[in-house]
Design an enzyme around this catalytic site. Structure first.
Site, PDB file in Angstrom:
ATOM      1  N   LYS A  59       6.834  -7.620 -14.231  1.00 37.99           N
ATOM      2  CA  LYS A  59       5.466  -7.204 -13.922  1.00 37.99           C
ATOM      3  C   LYS A  59       4.843  -6.373 -15.045  1.00 37.99           C
ATOM      4  CE  LYS A  59       4.596  -8.434  -9.400  1.00 37.99           C
ATOM      5  NZ  LYS A  59       5.884  -8.769  -8.849  1.00 37.99           N
ATOM      6  N   SER A  84       3.186  -1.268  -3.360  1.00 36.77           N
ATOM      7  CA  SER A  84       4.211  -0.230  -3.288  1.00 36.77           C
ATOM      8  C   SER A  84       5.425  -0.695  -4.069  1.00 36.77           C
ATOM      9  CB  SER A  84       4.578   0.060  -1.830  1.00 36.77           C
ATOM     10  OG  SER A  84       4.892  -1.141  -1.187  1.00 36.77           O
ATOM     11  N   GLU A 210      11.030 -19.851  -3.397  1.00 38.03           N
ATOM     12  CA  GLU A 210      10.579 -18.885  -2.392  1.00 38.03           C
ATOM     13  C   GLU A 210      11.704 -18.570  -1.412  1.00 38.03           C
ATOM     14  OE1 GLU A 210       6.025 -19.557  -1.330  1.00 38.03           O
ATOM     15  OE2 GLU A 210       7.214 -21.273  -0.748  1.00 38.03           O
ATOM     16  N   GLY A 214       9.464 -17.123   3.746  1.00 38.42           N
ATOM     17  CA  GLY A 214       8.148 -16.898   3.129  1.00 38.42           C
ATOM     18  C   GLY A 214       7.711 -18.075   2.282  1.00 38.42           C
ATOM     19  N   ASP A 216       5.015 -19.808   1.916  1.00 38.30           N
ATOM     20  CA  ASP A 216       3.561 -20.025   1.899  1.00 38.30           C
ATOM     21  C   ASP A 216       3.121 -20.996   0.803  1.00 38.30           C
ATOM     22  OD1 ASP A 216       4.550 -17.557   0.623  1.00 38.30           O
ATOM     23  OD2 ASP A 216       2.540 -17.426  -0.234  1.00 38.30           O
ATOM     24  N   SER A 309      13.906 -12.167 -12.220  1.00 37.10           N
ATOM     25  CA  SER A 309      12.618 -11.468 -12.313  1.00 37.10           C
ATOM     26  C   SER A 309      12.668  -9.943 -12.274  1.00 37.10           C
ATOM     27  CB  SER A 309      11.685 -11.975 -11.214  1.00 37.10           C
ATOM     28  OG  SER A 309      12.299 -11.857  -9.950  1.00 37.10           O
TER      29      SER A 309
HETATM   30  C1  LIG Z   1       6.365  -9.686  -8.033  1.00 37.72           C
HETATM   31  C2  LIG Z   1       7.741 -10.182  -8.120  1.00 37.72           C
HETATM   32  C3  LIG Z   1       8.037 -11.557  -7.921  1.00 37.72           C
HETATM   33  C4  LIG Z   1       7.000 -12.572  -7.552  1.00 37.72           C
HETATM   34  O1  LIG Z   1       6.064 -12.759  -8.597  1.00 37.72           O
HETATM   35  P1  LIG Z   1       4.705 -13.541  -8.360  1.00 37.72           P
HETATM   36  O2  LIG Z   1       4.003 -13.489  -9.658  1.00 37.72           O
HETATM   37  O3  LIG Z   1       3.964 -12.806  -7.269  1.00 37.72           O
HETATM   38  O4  LIG Z   1       5.045 -14.919  -7.920  1.00 37.72           O
HETATM   39  C5  LIG Z   1       9.352 -11.968  -8.088  1.00 37.72           C
HETATM   40  N1  LIG Z   1      10.330 -11.091  -8.396  1.00 37.72           N
HETATM   41  C6  LIG Z   1      10.085  -9.779  -8.580  1.00 37.72           C
HETATM   42  C7  LIG Z   1      11.226  -8.891  -8.918  1.00 37.72           C
HETATM   43  C8  LIG Z   1       8.782  -9.275  -8.459  1.00 37.72           C
HETATM   44  O5  LIG Z   1       8.545  -7.966  -8.646  1.00 37.72           O
END
Ligand SMILES: *Cc1c(COP(=O)(O)O)cnc(C)c1O
Length: 324
Positions: A59, A84, A210, A214, A216, A309
């Site tokens: 992010k 949050s 996903e 969830g 969606d 991620s």
């Molecule tokens: C936000 C987040 C996601 C999902 O990312 P999107 O861009 O909303 O699809 C996946 N893994 C982590 C660790 C995140 O913080």
């Protein structure tokens, strides 16, 4: 998400521009491999470790790119975000690095540790009551009153372009990939991955992953329109989104090879794998992509990218999950 649908869709040129802004600021996170994972799948797997990114998740890329893209006046007035989770910390830290004041709208019942961490990154935290107040309305009011730029967690061209730099780096480092699995919530990371793969690895199939509860985006793709689901119950708290966005949906619809889902049990199993075999702390949401690759039975002989991620998980919760 109340996004105007008139916003332009980002392209690979925007990912390149984001990469320029992030150069020397975001970590070029390592790509790791595992003989065990290769043996299990018959494939060559390349893990892009965004759990090792600044603030512990990808992010940071989108947050920094979005604030850096503002003109000097807008940046000096500041930005507002409601979250949050990982987006809040990313905005707070990126704002501090760029000299932009940040306001984060968080629920009164957010874990103290998250509120404290966000304040320590330099943000002003505005608390709201989840049951009686609407955070988007509060965000919009703050934006209007103080002239702040509202930066949503996924449905924004500069956020999507920033997230795309993770996959850009992955392909630049390892070369052509046949397939890429990406953790999928609202679709910022996966949309960005599609832009990068489309330009750098033509023919590569990008799959969003996903949590089972969830789904969606899968439902939306099947229906051919944005489908809204109730807040899903899953341990993947970063993917508890209820619908893809006005920008991410068309990008995913046009570019993704498919969306697959994994169970919470598979996420726990994958957290254990990362800890035991690769010595990595990965949060439940960060395990989505790898869990899907481990469950696939058609990877033999393929070169497969996995975008891991994030790694932000409370240690007590981490211990409880992997011990369970
Ligand atoms: C936000 C987040 C996601 C999902 O990312 P999107 O861009 O909303 O699809 C996946 N893994 C982590 C660790 C995140 O913080």
């Amino acid at each position: 998400m109340d996004q105007p649908t008139t916003q332009r869709l980002p392209t690979y040129a925007d990912v390149e521009e984001a990469a320029g802004r992030l150069d020397g600021v975001a970590h070029r996170t390592p790509v790791m491999t595992s003989r065990t994972a290769n043996a299990r799948t018959g494939a060559e797997l390349f893990f892009k470790m965004e759990n090792l990114q600044r603030t512990g998740a990808f992010k940071f890329r989108g947050a920094y790119n979005s604030i850096a893209a503002l003109d000097a006046d807008a940046r000096a007035r500041g930005v507002v975000a409601f979250s949050s989770g990982n987006h809040a910390q990313a905005i707070a830290h990126a704002g501090a690095l760029l000299g932009a004041p940040t306001v984060i709208v968080m629920p009164t019942d957010a874990p103290t540790i998250k509120v404290t961490a966000t304040r320590e990154y330099g943000a002003e935290v505005v608390l709201y009551d989840r049951f009686t107040e609407d955070r988007e309305a509060i965000g919009r009011r703050l934006a209007a009153e103080r002239g702040l730029a509202l930066i949503p967690p996924f449905d924004h061209p500069d956020v999507i372009a920033g997230q795309g730099t993770a996959t850009k780096e992955l392909i630049e480092e390892v070369g052509h990939l046949d397939r890429i699995y990406v953790c999928l919530g609202g679709g910022g990371l996966t949309s960005g991955a599609c832009l990068a793969a489309g330009a750098l690895a033509p023919g590569c199939a990008v799959y969003g992953v996903e949590p089972e509860a969830g789904d969606d985006v899968r439902r939306s793709l099947e229906a051919g329109r944005i489908v809204q689901i109730p807040v899903p119950k899953t341990i993947a708290d970063g993917a508890q989104t209820t619908a893809p966005g006005a920008l991410t949906f068309p990008l995913l619809q046009a570019n993704v090879a498919g969306v697959v889902t994994v169970s919470d049990a598979a996420l726990v199993e994958t957290m254990r794998f990362f800890a035991e075999r690769m010595k990595q702390v990965v949060e439940p949401t960060g395990c989505l992509a790898a869990a899907a690759a481990f469950a696939a039975d058609d990877l033999a002989g393929k070169r497969v990218g996995i975008v891991v991620s994030g790694g932000n998980v409370d240690l007590a919760r981490f211990a409880a999950l992997i011990a369970g």
